[in-house]
Design an enzyme around this catalytic site. Structure first.
Site, PDB file in Angstrom:
ATOM      1  CG  ASP A   7     -13.516 -12.009  14.645  1.00 23.20           C
ATOM      2  OD1 ASP A   7     -12.580 -11.394  13.963  1.00 23.20           O
ATOM      3  OD2 ASP A   7     -14.211 -12.532  14.022  1.00 23.20           O
ATOM      4  CD  GLU A  66      -8.928 -10.980  13.236  1.00 26.73           C
ATOM      5  OE1 GLU A  66      -8.552 -11.198  12.046  1.00 26.73           O
ATOM      6  OE2 GLU A  66      -9.545 -11.686  14.012  1.00 26.73           O
ATOM      7  CG  ASP A 138     -18.344 -13.886  13.808  1.00 25.19           C
ATOM      8  OD1 ASP A 138     -17.615 -13.504  12.740  1.00 25.19           O
ATOM      9  OD2 ASP A 138     -19.490 -14.601  13.236  1.00 25.19           O
TER      10      ASP A 138
END
Length: 172
Positions: A7, A66, A138
Site C-alpha cells: 500500500d 495498489e 496501512d
C-alpha cells in the site's frame, strides 16, 4: 506461493506478506515503512531500500500493489505516484512481476463490496488471516492487496474460459 502486498504512500508505505497454499491463506508478516521528513529523493530512497529489504528477507514469488487514484490535489497524486514507483522498482530489480489493483478491486475481493470502509477491510483481514489483533491501517491495506492477488489476480484462481466462446464478456 508467497505474495507481498504493498500500500504505497510517501509518508507511510504499508506492506504485508501472505502465503497461498491451495485455498488456504496464511499470514507471514506485515508492517510499514515510515519515511523521515527529509527531501523527496531521500524519502523515495528510504521506500526503495526498505521494500527491497522486505523482499530479501521474505522472498515473495509475487508482488501486488495498489494503483494510484486521482484525488482532489494533483500534487499529492504525483507524490503518491513517485512513492509507488520506488516500491515497484524495489520489486522489479529483484526480477519480480508486479500486479496492480485498484482500491475498488481490492475491497471487492476482501470485503465483497467495492465501497467498503477502511475499518471493514481491517476487520476482514483479521478474519481471513486469523490474526490475533488488528494490523495498522496501512499494513491491513497491503495485506488486502495481497489477498486480492491470491483470490484471483493474474489468473490465480480465475475460472478458465479455454474452449468456450465469449460474447460481450460472457460465456456462451
Amino acid at each position: 506461493m508467497r505474495i507481498l502486498g504493498i500500500d504505497p504512500g510517501l509518508r507511510i508505505t504499508g506492506f504485508g506478506v501472505i502465503e497461498k497454499n491451495g485455498g488456504q491463506l496464511t499470514y507471514v508478516c506485515s508492517g510499514s515503512v515510515k519515511t523521515s521528513e527529509g527531501d523527496l529523493p531521500s524519502r523515495l530512497k528510504e521506500i526503495l531500500e526498505n521494500v527491497r529489504d522486505v523482499i530479501e528477507q521474505y522472498q515473495p514469488d509475487h508482488v501486488a500493489i495498489e494503483q494510484v487514484f486521482v484525488n482532489i490535489n494533483p500534487k499529492s497524486t504525483l507524490l503518491l505516484g513517485q512513492a509507488r514507483g520506488a516500491a515497484i522498482c524495489a520489486a522489479v530489480v529483484n526480477n519480480l512481476k508486479v500486479a496492480e489493483y485498484t482500491a475498488l478491486q481490492i475491497k471487492q475481493a476482501v470485503v465483497g463490496k467495492g465501497h467498503a470502509s477502511k475499518d471493514q477491510v481491517q476487520q476482514m483481514i483479521v478474519r481471513l488471516l486469523n490474526l490475533p489483533a488488528h494490523p495498522s491501517s496501512d499494513a491491513a491495506d497491503a495485506l488486502a492487496c495481497a489477498v486480492c492477488h491470491a483470490h484471483g489476480g493474474l489468473g490465480l484462481g480465475k475460472i478458465s474460459t479455454a474452449g468456450f466462446r465469449m460474447k460481450r464478456g460472457r460465456l456462451v
